[in-house]
Design an enzyme around this catalytic site. Structure first.
Site, PDB file in Angstrom:
ATOM      1  N   CYS A 167       0.863  -1.168   0.000  1.00 64.10           N
ATOM      2  CA  CYS A 167       0.000   0.000   0.000  1.00 64.10           C
ATOM      3  C   CYS A 167       0.909   1.230   0.000  1.00 64.10           C
ATOM      4  O   CYS A 167       2.123   1.100   0.035  1.00 64.10           O
ATOM      5  CB  CYS A 167      -0.915  -0.014   1.218  1.00 64.10           C
ATOM      6  N   CYS A 207      -4.155  -0.649  -2.883  1.00 64.73           N
ATOM      7  CA  CYS A 207      -4.586   0.697  -3.246  1.00 64.73           C
ATOM      8  C   CYS A 207      -4.021   1.023  -4.617  1.00 64.73           C
ATOM      9  O   CYS A 207      -2.973   0.502  -5.004  1.00 64.73           O
ATOM     10  CB  CYS A 207      -4.173   1.737  -2.202  1.00 64.73           C
ATOM     11  N   CYS A 256       4.276   0.742  -7.723  1.00 69.42           N
ATOM     12  CA  CYS A 256       4.954  -0.460  -7.245  1.00 69.42           C
ATOM     13  C   CYS A 256       6.210  -0.730  -8.056  1.00 69.42           C
ATOM     14  O   CYS A 256       6.165  -0.719  -9.281  1.00 69.42           O
ATOM     15  CB  CYS A 256       4.010  -1.659  -7.345  1.00 69.42           C
TER      16      CYS A 256
END
Length: 139
Positions: free
Chosen positions: A8, A80, A87
């Site tokens: 997240c 999220c 990422c």
């Protein structure tokens, strides 16, 4: 044993809750980690609503995703949209999954309204986590 990473943005609410539930449902079948693309510390309200559900995450730490770069994960779950988009690339065979849960830390209103939003998101993550374990680890 399967290795699962939950990502997240700040590793303070949603990923911490998911880590707690995934550990609970997976038991000894998986090693579960959570991290963020930033570190905001574990949110006290997340700790509180998980305690209400019978899961203690008070000893969890907020970790940066780079701390786990050397681990060959089986699953990377982003919880999220910001984490999904930001990422880092994991050079592994990890299956990547995504579910955009609302951020309870952004809830406004009275203390009770805010806590109810934390509980609502907790329950969404609990359902997701139980389903994930049933579909991926209970084979």
């Amino acid at each position: 044993m399967e290795k699962i990473l939950v990502l997240c943005t700040g590793n303070s609410c949603r990923s911490q809750i998911a880590e707690g539930f995934l550990r609970h449902f997976a038991g000894s079948r998986a090693e579960v980690y959570s991290a963020g693309i930033e570190m905001h510390g574990v949110n006290p309200k997340a700790i509180q609503v998980m305690a209400e559900a019978g899961i203690d995450i008070s000893s969890h730490t907020s970790n940066h995703v780079n701390e786990y770069a050397a681990i060959d994960f089986d699953y990377v779950i982003t919880v999220c949209d910001n984490a999904k988009e930001s990422c880092p690339y994991f050079p592994s065979r990890a299956k990547k999954l995504h579910y955009n849960f609302p951020d309870p830390a952004k809830a406004t209103g009275t203390e009770e309204e805010v806590m109810n939003e934390f509980r609502r998101v907790r329950d969404l993550i609990k359902t997701y986590s139980a389903k994930f374990v049933a579909e991926n680890l209970d084979k």
